[in-house]
Design an enzyme around this catalytic site. Structure first.
Site, PDB file in Angstrom:
ATOM      1  CD  GLU A 126      -3.296  -0.466  -0.061  1.00 13.41           C
ATOM      2  OE1 GLU A 126      -3.094  -0.223  -1.165  1.00 13.41           O
ATOM      3  OE2 GLU A 126      -3.716  -1.386   0.567  1.00 13.41           O
ATOM      4  CG  HIS A 127      -0.226   4.955   0.802  1.00 15.33           C
ATOM      5  ND1 HIS A 127      -0.496   6.180   0.074  1.00 15.33           N
ATOM      6  CD2 HIS A 127      -1.207   4.400   1.234  1.00 15.33           C
ATOM      7  CE1 HIS A 127      -1.607   6.444   0.483  1.00 15.33           C
ATOM      8  NE2 HIS A 127      -2.300   5.720   1.169  1.00 15.33           N
ATOM      9  CG  ASP A 154       0.633   3.001  -6.290  1.00 12.35           C
ATOM     10  OD1 ASP A 154       0.460   3.496  -5.479  1.00 12.35           O
ATOM     11  OD2 ASP A 154      -0.481   2.882  -7.239  1.00 12.35           O
ATOM     12  N   GLY A 163     -16.198   5.703  -2.267  1.00 13.59           N
ATOM     13  CA  GLY A 163     -15.330   6.071  -1.264  1.00 13.59           C
ATOM     14  C   GLY A 163     -14.971   5.043  -0.329  1.00 13.59           C
ATOM     15  CG  LEU A 210     -14.014  -1.777  -2.135  1.00  8.74           C
ATOM     16  CD1 LEU A 210     -15.214  -2.636  -2.230  1.00  8.74           C
ATOM     17  CD2 LEU A 210     -12.679  -2.783  -1.861  1.00  8.74           C
ATOM     18  CB  SER A 226     -16.210   3.188  -7.292  1.00  7.76           C
ATOM     19  OG  SER A 226     -15.923   4.349  -6.617  1.00  7.76           O
ATOM     20  CD  GLU A 272      -8.230   9.095  -9.647  1.00  3.99           C
ATOM     21  OE1 GLU A 272      -8.784   9.005  -8.602  1.00  3.99           O
ATOM     22  OE2 GLU A 272      -8.506   8.209 -10.590  1.00  3.99           O
ATOM     23  CG  ASP A 300      -6.440   2.235  -7.413  1.00  4.75           C
ATOM     24  OD1 ASP A 300      -5.890   1.499  -6.720  1.00  4.75           O
ATOM     25  OD2 ASP A 300      -6.706   3.300  -6.766  1.00  4.75           O
ATOM     26  CE1 TYR A 305      -2.648   7.552  -3.052  1.00  5.67           C
ATOM     27  CE2 TYR A 305      -1.756   9.320  -4.259  1.00  5.67           C
ATOM     28  CZ  TYR A 305      -1.803   7.984  -3.959  1.00  5.67           C
ATOM     29  OH  TYR A 305      -1.610   7.147  -4.701  1.00  5.67           O
TER      30      TYR A 305
HETATM   31  C1  GLA Z   1      -5.108   4.940  -3.953  1.00  4.41           C
HETATM   32  C2  GLA Z   1      -4.321   5.284  -5.479  1.00  4.41           C
HETATM   33  C3  GLA Z   1      -3.537   4.090  -5.580  1.00  4.41           C
HETATM   34  C4  GLA Z   1      -2.533   3.699  -4.520  1.00  4.41           C
HETATM   35  C5  GLA Z   1      -3.264   3.497  -3.082  1.00  4.41           C
HETATM   36  C6  GLA Z   1      -2.536   3.265  -1.957  1.00  4.41           C
HETATM   37  O1  GLA Z   1      -6.039   3.888  -4.192  1.00  4.41           O
HETATM   38  O2  GLA Z   1      -5.446   5.261  -6.330  1.00  4.41           O
HETATM   39  O3  GLA Z   1      -2.747   4.477  -6.673  1.00  4.41           O
HETATM   40  O4  GLA Z   1      -1.386   4.609  -4.163  1.00  4.41           O
HETATM   41  O5  GLA Z   1      -4.220   4.474  -2.835  1.00  4.41           O
HETATM   42  O6  GLA Z   1      -1.892   2.144  -2.316  1.00  4.41           O
END
Ligand code: GLA
Length: 389
Positions: A36-37, A39, A124, A127, A129, A162, A174, A224
């Site tokens: 997580e975090h 990518d 939100g 997942l 969306s 995005e 994602d 973020y």
């Molecule tokens: C969100 C971002 C992803 C990733 C995650 C955390 O979902 O869209 O690119 O950084 O957070 O892993």
């Protein structure tokens, strides 16, 4: 469930446009087992597409006019393909316009469309969306107008939408998971090269259970983007200290620790998490391959603690959900999933014990926060696709 969604969208399309849609597309949400975090931090991730979808009914409109109907929100937006496309005040519209804006730059063959869509991916909730929406639109246009885009192009177009129209400086995980998802497989993705390999998502006597905190991640955008700035600063300091370091992947824990003072407490914590998380994903893939689920679960808990304490993207409610299962012998691992500040926890749970666990945690969660927990028993599914009856 999929069939029901498809039928609803078809019916809805017909009632709105007085004809059946020419095409139906499905674009899935995603989970992430671990990573997580990272990518956007030179790391690896281990996501998978799931059996929750946005379903699109689409036809050419016969002119340059486009009509978008978000059935679940009961909102319609119209525009002309020849207009200059800019971000609007309506968030869901921006995901779509951000994609079409790029497609217009790539091709003169686009035509106006009528679109009605509906979703079973909760918004939100971590997942993705939004990625499902972006990739579904790019995939559909590619199919309808012969744009010649690869799956990778589609994922990158989604990500860029995005960045440019939504304002979240997200990584690629994602969108990649939504497009490249494969049944019963997790994707080990190298976020630097976009090389990927599928690993069997066979958790034997365990299953993945999501618990939605129902805390919507409203701080996600600012939180973020701030994290991204922090790690950028951190990496610059590390590069200066160690000429051999080009990316976080070249850096080890000791090197980060040695620069603690220069990094300052906050950025030090962020960088330490990143370096540890990159390693955890590699260890997790080994554990999955060896069916060592105790190890995999322990890594998930470690990820959560890092996200909560060092990266500071969790929240009280999600921390509570993870702590609520921490000493439960039927739960091998648990952690917050996705961008954070709300959303779901992902849990590795002994098969057959899910319902009792859901009942217990729901009760405790309701007592503590007055919020109803929403559990999802998910299946790993195929990526964005044209639906055929
Ligand atoms: C969100 C971002 C992803 C990733 C995650 C955390 O979902 O869209 O690119 O950084 O957070 O892993």
């Amino acid at each position: 469930m999929k069939k029901k969604l498809v039928n609803q969208v078809k019916q809805y399309f017909e009632s709105a446009f007085a004809t059946a849609p020419q095409h139906v597309f499905l674009s899935p949400g995603r989970i992430n087992v671990i990573g997580e975090h990272v990518d956007y931090n030179d790391g690896f991730v281990l996501p998978a597409a799931i059996n929750k979808y946005i379903c699109f009914g689409i036809s050419a409109s016969g002119s340059s006019k486009c009509t978008l109907i978000a059935k679940d929100l009961d909102e319609t937006y119209t525009f002309d393909l020849n207009d200059e496309l800019k971000p609007t005040d309506v968030m869901w519209v921006n995901y779509i316009l951000g994609v079409i804006h790029q497609l217009k730059d790539r091709s003169k063959n686009l035509k106006g469309v009528n679109i009605a869509f509906s979703s079973t991916i909760p918004m939100g909730s971590g997942l993705s969306s939004s990625a499902a929406l972006e990739c579904g639109i790019a995939y559909a246009f590619n199919h309808m107008f012969g744009l010649g885009l690869s799956k990778e192009d589609i994922a990158l177009i989604g990500q860029k939408s995005e960045h440019t129209f939504v304002g979240v400086n997200c990584g690629i995980m994602d969108q990649f998971a939504s497009v490249f998802g494969k049944k019963r497989s997790v994707i080990k993705l190298d976020c630097n090269t976009l090389e990927y390999e599928y690993h069997k998502a066979d958790f034997k006597e365990y299953s993945l259970l999501l618990l939605n905190s129902n805390v919507k991640h409203t701080h996600l955008t600012s939180g973020y983007n701030v994290r991204r700035q922090e790690v950028e600063k951190g990496l610059a300091i590390l590069k200066e200290a160690y000429p051999g370091v080009k990316t976080f992947r070249d850096c080890n824990e000791e090197q980060v620790k040695a620069q603690r003072e220069k990094l300052g407490e906050t950025i030090y914590n962020r960088c330490l998490f990143v370096v540890q998380e990159i390693q955890r994903v590699l260890d997790a893939v080994d554990a999955l391959e060896a069916s060592d689920f105790a190890k995999l679960g322990a890594l998930m808990f470690a990820t959560h603690d890092g996200l909560s304490k060092e990266y500071e993207v969790s929240c009280e409610e999600i921390d509570f959900l993870v702590d609520a299962v921490r000493n439960n012998e039927d739960v091998l691992g648990s952690r917050m999933m996705g961008g954070g500040f709300g959303g779901c926890s992902i849990n590795l749970v002994r098969k057959g014990t899910e319902d009792a666990l859901i009942a217990k945690v729901s009760r405790e969660y309701k007592d503590k926060f007055g919020i109803s927990l929403e559990p999802y028993k998910i299946k790993i599914a195929k990526g964005t696709t044209l639906y055929k009856d």
